[in-house]
Structures are given as structure tokens and as C-alpha cells.
Design an enzyme around this catalytic site. Structure first.
Site, short mmCIF file in Angstrom:
data_model
loop_
_atom_site.label_atom_id
_atom_site.label_comp_id
_atom_site.label_asym_id
_atom_site.label_seq_id
_atom_site.Cartn_x
_atom_site.Cartn_y
_atom_site.Cartn_z
N LYS A 55 -40.97 0.82 -26.06
CA LYS A 55 -41.20 1.80 -27.04
C LYS A 55 -42.60 2.63 -26.63
CE LYS A 55 -38.69 0.53 -30.81
NZ LYS A 55 -38.16 -0.95 -30.40
N SER A 308 -35.09 -4.63 -22.35
CA SER A 308 -35.82 -3.71 -22.99
C SER A 308 -37.45 -4.29 -23.51
CB SER A 308 -35.26 -3.27 -24.13
OG SER A 308 -34.67 -4.49 -25.04
#
Ligand SMILES: *Cc1c(COP(=O)(O)O)cnc(C)c1O
Length: 323
Positions: A55, A308
Site C-alpha cells: 500500500k 501482498s
């Protein structure tokens, strides 16, 4: 701006913009998953990204594209997890004020982790919804700029830089398997991969409890889901009924969506640790879960699995791996 207006150019632009601030993560071959599937399987290690999750890419691209006036006022986000970390770290690095709102149910260690990155943490209300109401008030009153975790063209283009790196490191890639929640990650990656001259299959994977994008695509529009606790905590939450970009991107560019159970997620976290020597959070392990359980169908000869993030609570991790 319409969803179709986010283009490959924006992803290339994002890459130039964020290059000094984010890590170009390794794509590592998995011997165990290659043997298991008969394909060449590689893991894209965003668990090694600064802040422990991808992110940071989207947040950095969003913040680098603020106007001077917006920069001076600062940004705001509602997040207890990786989005909060990404926004805080990017803001601190760029000398921009960041306010992160969260409810008083959030454990102290998570609050402290975000404070340590330099953000101004506001604890408000008893739920994520209360925190969001307060954040919207600060947007109105103090002119802070709202940073969405996924439904923003700059955020999507930032996450899409992962797709460019995949094309460079595995030019003959057949399939990408990507964790899916709000769809910023897979939307950006698909935008990059679907611009290649060959067909590349893009598969999203999420947990079966409270799968917002999955249910919404089935319904043909964003629908609310009941949020349930999951080992994949970073994948929970709704799309927002006012979704502008990611619903359409996923509908247009994602080939399949798969669901995995809590047990399959726990197995995948264990597999990542024992076979790959990686500490992976539940939501980041869902691609491994899909492959271990043979859910992905025809994946071709070359497969990339996006890992991720790695920000798992270590007590939870110890319980899962039985350490
Ligand atoms: C946010 C997040 C996701 C999901 O990303 P979306 O853009 O919301 O689909 C997946 N994995 C991790 C580790 C995350 O933090």
C-alpha cells in the site's frame, strides 16, 4: 474521471514518481509450488516492501500528486492496518501532515505502530464507521485531503507498478494470482498486464467470509456485506456504495475470482513459513491457498503469485505455525 480513463500511461507515470520512495521487490521462484503445480511459480514479495505491504506504492503516488495547497493542508485516512501505515510513512517521508482515524477498539500495538511512523492518530468512537464520520468532518472543517485505500486513480496506478515489474521479471507470464479486497491492487496490476500483447490471465482471491467484491460482482453492483472476523483481516471491509473505479476495473479486467476458507488460509501461512521461509499475513497468503488446493484451473506454464504483505500479529502467527 471514468474508470476507463486510468491508462497504462498513468501506471508508467506512477512508477517514475514513486521510484525513489518504494522498493522494487524481488520475484522469487517457489520450488514447492512449482513442483506441486507443474508450472513455474514465482512469488512477488511485497511482504518485503517498506512498511511491510504494497500500500506504500499507491499512497506515495497519491501524495506526490497533491497540489501545493493540498500538500500544505495535509491528508487523512481511516485505517488500522496497512493503508494507515502506507499513508503515514509516505507523508512523513514527504514532509506532509497525516491524520489517521481509528476507533477505540483498535489494539494499542497497532495504534503505536502508526504513531511511530509519524502520523497524528485520532481515536474516535466505537467502530470503523464512527472513525469514518470523524474523518469526513475533518475533511470538511480542516480541508484535509481524503486518501482512499483503493478507489482512487493515483492509488490504483501506484499499485499497478507491481504489474510492470512482473512483466519485466517474467516476460512470458501466463497467469497472475492476486489477493482481492477493494480491488485497487488487482485493478492496477490487471491494467498493466492486460496491456501486454499476449493474453495474461488475472485471478483474484479472497476469503469466503464477507467477500465484498465477489458478492458485488455477482450482484452487478456494489453491495454491503457483513464483516466477519478472518485471518485475512486486511481483505475485510466493504467497497463503499459509492464506488467509482475499482468495481468497473475488476468487472472489465479480472478473469476469475476465487474464495478460500479460513483453514486454507492458515495452511497457506504455514506453507509460506515452512516451505518458503517467509512470514506472510493471512490476506497475503490467499494466492498460495488457491494453488495448494488446486482452485485456479488452467494456469499455464508461468505463474506469478502476489504476496501482498507480511504484517501479521506475531502471537497470531505463532498460533498458526505452532511455534
Ligand atoms: C489492502 C490489502 C490487500 C487488498 O488490496 P485491495 O486494493 O483492497 O484489493 C491485500 N493484501 C494486503 C496485505 C493488503 O494490505
Amino acid at each position: 474521471m471514468q474508470p476507463g480513463d486510468i491508462t497504462l500511461r498513468d501506471v508508467y507515470r506512477a512508477r517514475r514518481t514513486i521510484a525513489p520512495y518504494v522498493r522494487r521487490t524481488p520475484l522469487a521462484r517457489s520450488a514447492s509450488l512449482s513442483e506441486k503445480t507443474g508450472a513455474e511459480v514465482c512469488l512477488k514479495l511485497e511482504c518485503l516492501q517498506d512498511t511491510g505491504a504494497f500500500k506504500l506504492r499507491g499512497a506515495t503516488n497519491r501524495l506526490m500528486n497533491l497540489s501545493e495547497a493540498e500538500r500544505a493542508r495535509g491528508v487523512i485516512a481511516v485505517s488500522t492496518g496497512n493503508h494507515g501505515r502506507g499513508v503515514s510513512a509516505a507523508a512523513c517521508r514527504l514532509g506532509i501532515r497525516a491524520v489517521i482515524c481509528m476507533s477505540d477498539l483498535v489494539p494499542d500495538n497497532k495504534v503505536q505502530a502508526i504513531r511511530d511512523l509519524g502520523a497524528d492518530v485520532r481515536i474516535v468512537g466505537r467502530s470503523q464507521d464512527d472513525a469514518e464520520v470523524e474523518a469526513r468532518r475533518l475533511v470538511d472543517e480542516e480541508g484535509l485531503v481524503w486518501v482512499s485505500p483503493f478507489d482512487d486513480p493515483f492509488v490504483i496506478a501506484g499499485q499497478g507498478t507491481i504489474g510492470l515489474e512482473l512483466l519485466e521479471d517474467m516476460p512470458d507470464i501466463d497467469t497472475a494470482i492476486v489477493p482481492l479486497s477493494g480491488g485497487g491492487l488487482i485493478g492496477g496490476i490487471a491494467l498493466a498486464l492486460k496491456s501486454a500483447t499476449r493474453d495474461i490471465r488475472v485471478i483474484g482471491v479472497t476469503m469466503e467470509n464477507g467477500a465484498a467484491m465477489y458478492e458485488s460482482q455477482r450482484a452487478g453492483k456494489p453491495v454491503p456485506v457483513d464483516e466477519e472476523p478472518s485471518l485475512a483481516d486486511c481483505l475485510t471491509g466493504s467497497l463503499g456504495l459509492e464506488n467509482h473505479y475499482t468495481f468497473d476495473l475488476v468487472r472489465d479486467h479480472v478473469d476469475d475470482m476465487l474464495l478460500v476458507s479460513e483453514e486454507q488460509i492458515a495452511d497457506a501461512v504455514r506453507h509460506a513459513y515452512r516451505q518458503e521461509r517467509l512470514i506472510v499475513e493471512g490476506g497475503a497468503s490467499v494466492g498460495i491457498a488457491a494453488l495448494l488446493n488446486g482452485l485456479a484451473g488452467d494456469i499455464g506454464a508461468k505463474v506469478a503469485v502476489v504476496i501482498s504483505g507480511g504484517n501479521i500479529d506475531m502471537d497470531k502467527f505463532d498460533k498458526i505455525v505452532g511455534a
